[in-house]
Design a protein around this motif. Structure first.
Motif, PDB file in Angstrom:
ATOM      1  N   PHE A  43     -13.601  55.339 -40.775  1.00 25.10           N
ATOM      2  CA  PHE A  43     -15.062  55.364 -40.777  1.00 25.10           C
ATOM      3  C   PHE A  43     -15.577  56.435 -41.725  1.00 25.10           C
ATOM      4  O   PHE A  43     -16.514  56.194 -42.492  1.00 25.10           O
ATOM      5  N   GLU A  44     -14.995  57.622 -41.652  1.00 23.57           N
ATOM      6  CA  GLU A  44     -15.466  58.741 -42.473  1.00 23.57           C
ATOM      7  C   GLU A  44     -15.385  58.431 -43.958  1.00 23.57           C
ATOM      8  O   GLU A  44     -16.288  58.787 -44.719  1.00 23.57           O
ATOM      9  N   ARG A  45     -14.334  57.751 -44.387  1.00 21.49           N
ATOM     10  CA  ARG A  45     -14.222  57.385 -45.811  1.00 21.49           C
ATOM     11  C   ARG A  45     -15.304  56.386 -46.201  1.00 21.49           C
ATOM     12  O   ARG A  45     -15.918  56.504 -47.259  1.00 21.49           O
ATOM     13  N   MET A  46     -15.571  55.404 -45.348  1.00 19.65           N
ATOM     14  CA  MET A  46     -16.624  54.431 -45.656  1.00 19.65           C
ATOM     15  C   MET A  46     -17.988  55.111 -45.679  1.00 19.65           C
ATOM     16  O   MET A  46     -18.818  54.825 -46.545  1.00 19.65           O
ATOM     17  N   PHE A  47     -18.208  56.026 -44.749  1.00 20.96           N
ATOM     18  CA  PHE A  47     -19.456  56.778 -44.724  1.00 20.96           C
ATOM     19  C   PHE A  47     -19.621  57.583 -46.015  1.00 20.96           C
ATOM     20  O   PHE A  47     -20.706  57.641 -46.591  1.00 20.96           O
ATOM     21  N   ARG A  48     -18.534  58.194 -46.489  1.00 18.71           N
ATOM     22  CA  ARG A  48     -18.599  58.971 -47.730  1.00 18.71           C
ATOM     23  C   ARG A  48     -18.856  58.078 -48.940  1.00 18.71           C
ATOM     24  O   ARG A  48     -19.522  58.494 -49.886  1.00 18.71           O
ATOM     25  N   VAL A  49     -18.362  56.857 -48.929  1.00 17.28           N
ATOM     26  CA  VAL A  49     -18.680  55.925 -50.021  1.00 17.28           C
ATOM     27  C   VAL A  49     -20.186  55.720 -50.077  1.00 17.28           C
ATOM     28  O   VAL A  49     -20.803  55.813 -51.142  1.00 17.28           O
ATOM     29  N   GLN A  50     -20.788  55.460 -48.923  1.00 15.40           N
ATOM     30  CA  GLN A  50     -22.237  55.253 -48.886  1.00 15.40           C
ATOM     31  C   GLN A  50     -22.978  56.506 -49.328  1.00 15.40           C
ATOM     32  O   GLN A  50     -23.890  56.445 -50.153  1.00 15.40           O
ATOM     33  N   MET A  51     -22.599  57.649 -48.785  1.00 14.31           N
ATOM     34  CA  MET A  51     -23.308  58.889 -49.113  1.00 14.31           C
ATOM     35  C   MET A  51     -23.092  59.291 -50.571  1.00 14.31           C
ATOM     36  O   MET A  51     -24.029  59.748 -51.226  1.00 14.31           O
ATOM     37  N   ASN A  52     -21.889  59.117 -51.094  1.00 10.98           N
ATOM     38  CA  ASN A  52     -21.645  59.467 -52.486  1.00 10.98           C
ATOM     39  C   ASN A  52     -22.442  58.547 -53.410  1.00 10.98           C
ATOM     40  O   ASN A  52     -22.964  58.992 -54.437  1.00 10.98           O
ATOM     41  N   THR A  53     -22.548  57.284 -53.045  1.00 10.94           N
ATOM     42  CA  THR A  53     -23.370  56.362 -53.833  1.00 10.94           C
ATOM     43  C   THR A  53     -24.821  56.826 -53.819  1.00 10.94           C
ATOM     44  O   THR A  53     -25.473  56.879 -54.866  1.00 10.94           O
ATOM     45  N   LEU A  54     -25.307  57.201 -52.647  1.00 13.05           N
ATOM     46  CA  LEU A  54     -26.676  57.701 -52.538  1.00 13.05           C
ATOM     47  C   LEU A  54     -26.864  58.970 -53.367  1.00 13.05           C
ATOM     48  O   LEU A  54     -27.887  59.141 -54.032  1.00 13.05           O
ATOM     49  N   GLU A  55     -25.876  59.850 -53.359  1.00 13.23           N
ATOM     50  CA  GLU A  55     -25.955  61.093 -54.121  1.00 13.23           C
ATOM     51  C   GLU A  55     -26.025  60.837 -55.629  1.00 13.23           C
ATOM     52  O   GLU A  55     -26.648  61.612 -56.368  1.00 13.23           O
ATOM     53  N   TRP A  56     -25.398  59.761 -56.097  1.00  7.70           N
ATOM     54  CA  TRP A  56     -25.398  59.452 -57.527  1.00  7.70           C
ATOM     55  C   TRP A  56     -26.613  58.632 -57.969  1.00  7.70           C
ATOM     56  O   TRP A  56     -26.941  58.617 -59.160  1.00  7.70           O
ATOM     57  N   MET A  57     -27.286  57.966 -57.051  1.00 12.49           N
ATOM     58  CA  MET A  57     -28.428  57.125 -57.438  1.00 12.49           C
ATOM     59  C   MET A  57     -29.523  57.907 -58.174  1.00 12.49           C
ATOM     60  O   MET A  57     -30.047  57.414 -59.173  1.00 12.49           O
ATOM     61  N   PRO A  58     -29.891  59.146 -57.743  1.00  9.68           N
ATOM     62  CA  PRO A  58     -30.929  59.874 -58.487  1.00  9.68           C
ATOM     63  C   PRO A  58     -30.471  60.357 -59.862  1.00  9.68           C
ATOM     64  O   PRO A  58     -31.298  60.739 -60.681  1.00  9.68           O
ATOM     65  N   ILE A  59     -29.201  60.367 -60.099  1.00 10.13           N
ATOM     66  CA  ILE A  59     -28.684  60.687 -61.434  1.00 10.13           C
ATOM     67  C   ILE A  59     -28.658  59.412 -62.279  1.00 10.13           C
ATOM     68  O   ILE A  59     -29.120  59.391 -63.421  1.00 10.13           O
ATOM     69  N   PHE A  60     -28.134  58.349 -61.678  1.00 13.32           N
ATOM     70  CA  PHE A  60     -27.941  57.089 -62.395  1.00 13.32           C
ATOM     71  C   PHE A  60     -29.256  56.380 -62.745  1.00 13.32           C
ATOM     72  O   PHE A  60     -29.474  56.015 -63.907  1.00 13.32           O
ATOM     73  N   LEU A  61     -30.119  56.159 -61.777  1.00 11.85           N
ATOM     74  CA  LEU A  61     -31.296  55.311 -62.020  1.00 11.85           C
ATOM     75  C   LEU A  61     -32.269  55.871 -63.070  1.00 11.85           C
ATOM     76  O   LEU A  61     -32.654  55.139 -63.987  1.00 11.85           O
ATOM     77  N   PRO A  62     -32.680  57.132 -62.993  1.00  8.95           N
ATOM     78  CA  PRO A  62     -33.554  57.629 -64.062  1.00  8.95           C
ATOM     79  C   PRO A  62     -32.873  57.613 -65.431  1.00  8.95           C
ATOM     80  O   PRO A  62     -33.506  57.284 -66.438  1.00  8.95           O
ATOM     81  N   SER A  63     -31.589  57.952 -65.453  1.00 12.01           N
ATOM     82  CA  SER A  63     -30.854  57.940 -66.724  1.00 12.01           C
ATOM     83  C   SER A  63     -30.783  56.531 -67.294  1.00 12.01           C
ATOM     84  O   SER A  63     -30.949  56.324 -68.499  1.00 12.01           O
ATOM     85  N   LEU A  64     -30.538  55.559 -66.422  1.00 15.44           N
ATOM     86  CA  LEU A  64     -30.499  54.151 -66.830  1.00 15.44           C
ATOM     87  C   LEU A  64     -31.818  53.743 -67.477  1.00 15.44           C
ATOM     88  O   LEU A  64     -31.848  53.176 -68.578  1.00 15.44           O
ATOM     89  N   TRP A  65     -32.925  54.054 -66.812  1.00 17.43           N
ATOM     90  CA  TRP A  65     -34.232  53.637 -67.302  1.00 17.43           C
ATOM     91  C   TRP A  65     -34.658  54.393 -68.561  1.00 17.43           C
ATOM     92  O   TRP A  65     -35.226  53.793 -69.479  1.00 17.43           O
ATOM     93  N   LEU A  66     -34.377  55.680 -68.603  1.00 18.48           N
ATOM     94  CA  LEU A  66     -34.728  56.437 -69.809  1.00 18.48           C
ATOM     95  C   LEU A  66     -33.921  55.948 -71.010  1.00 18.48           C
ATOM     96  O   LEU A  66     -34.455  55.826 -72.114  1.00 18.48           O
ATOM     97  N   PHE A  67     -32.649  55.641 -70.796  1.00 20.88           N
ATOM     98  CA  PHE A  67     -31.814  55.092 -71.861  1.00 20.88           C
ATOM     99  C   PHE A  67     -32.391  53.760 -72.330  1.00 20.88           C
ATOM    100  O   PHE A  67     -32.480  53.498 -73.532  1.00 20.88           O
ATOM    101  N   ALA A  68     -32.794  52.906 -71.390  1.00 19.05           N
ATOM    102  CA  ALA A  68     -33.362  51.604 -71.745  1.00 19.05           C
ATOM    103  C   ALA A  68     -34.633  51.759 -72.573  1.00 19.05           C
ATOM    104  O   ALA A  68     -34.824  51.064 -73.570  1.00 19.05           O
ATOM    105  N   VAL A  69     -35.488  52.675 -72.168  1.00 18.68           N
ATOM    106  CA  VAL A  69     -36.764  52.868 -72.851  1.00 18.68           C
ATOM    107  C   VAL A  69     -36.562  53.464 -74.244  1.00 18.68           C
ATOM    108  O   VAL A  69     -37.164  53.021 -75.216  1.00 18.68           O
ATOM    109  N   TYR A  70     -35.708  54.466 -74.346  1.00 21.85           N
ATOM    110  CA  TYR A  70     -35.571  55.205 -75.599  1.00 21.85           C
ATOM    111  C   TYR A  70     -34.484  54.664 -76.531  1.00 21.85           C
ATOM    112  O   TYR A  70     -34.516  54.964 -77.722  1.00 21.85           O
ATOM    113  N   ILE A  71     -33.550  53.867 -75.999  1.00 25.08           N
ATOM    114  CA  ILE A  71     -32.462  53.380 -76.856  1.00 25.08           C
ATOM    115  C   ILE A  71     -32.371  51.863 -76.836  1.00 25.08           C
ATOM    116  O   ILE A  71     -32.650  51.221 -77.833  1.00 25.08           O
ATOM    117  N   SER A  72     -31.966  51.271 -75.692  1.00 24.98           N
ATOM    118  CA  SER A  72     -31.760  49.824 -75.668  1.00 24.98           C
ATOM    119  C   SER A  72     -31.668  49.320 -74.240  1.00 24.98           C
ATOM    120  O   SER A  72     -30.869  49.839 -73.445  1.00 24.98           O
TER     121      SER A  72
END
Length: 130
Positions: A43-72
């Motif tokens: 259970f703890e490993r599955m919980f960490r998958v969810q939490m680690n994904t959540l921890e990376w979303m604020p890094i990934f999503l703005p970077s994804l969109w800024l890259f799309a807007v400014y590059i491609s």
């Protein structure tokens, strides 16, 4: 328009929703009552998958969109698919053993870093040369 990036954003959100469902299933399978987040290593490993994904979303999503807007849009979406694939590999590896999470983590982290560095570079370029 940024149709490809929008689609990848929806897929990333869907993946996160999937991890939430997996945690709920693991809670039921291993008898982990809310609000506990420990008690069974599987259970703890599955919980960490969810939490680690959540921890990376604020890094990934703005970077994804800024890259799309400014590059491609298409290149951002392609890197976004790589990020999602890395998260899937992370989930598969980590659900087996903590030691097996590294490859997926490295792939998704690399994709996110490329998106962020690319966006930052393009923004700086436009500020200097704009």
């Amino acid at each position: 328009m940024y149709h490809f990036t929008a689609l990848v954003t929806c897929l990333a959100i869907l993946f996160y929703f999937f991890t939430s469902i997996q945690v709920s299933k693991a809670r039921a399978a291993f008898g982990i009552k809310v609000p506990a987040t420990s008690g069974n290593p599987d259970f703890e490993r599955m919980f960490r998958v969810q939490m680690n994904t959540l921890e990376w979303m604020p890094i990934f999503l703005p970077s994804l969109w800024l890259f799309a807007v400014y590059i491609s849009d298409a290149v951002a979406a392609g890197l976004g698919v790589v990020w999602i694939a890395g998260r899937i590999l992370y989930l598969i590896g980590y659900s087996e053993a903590a030691a097996k999470r590294g490859r997926g983590f490295g792939i998704q982290a690399s994709a996110a870093i490329i998106l962020w560095v690319g966006a930052l570079g393009a923004i700086a370029w436009r500020l200097i040369h704009g």
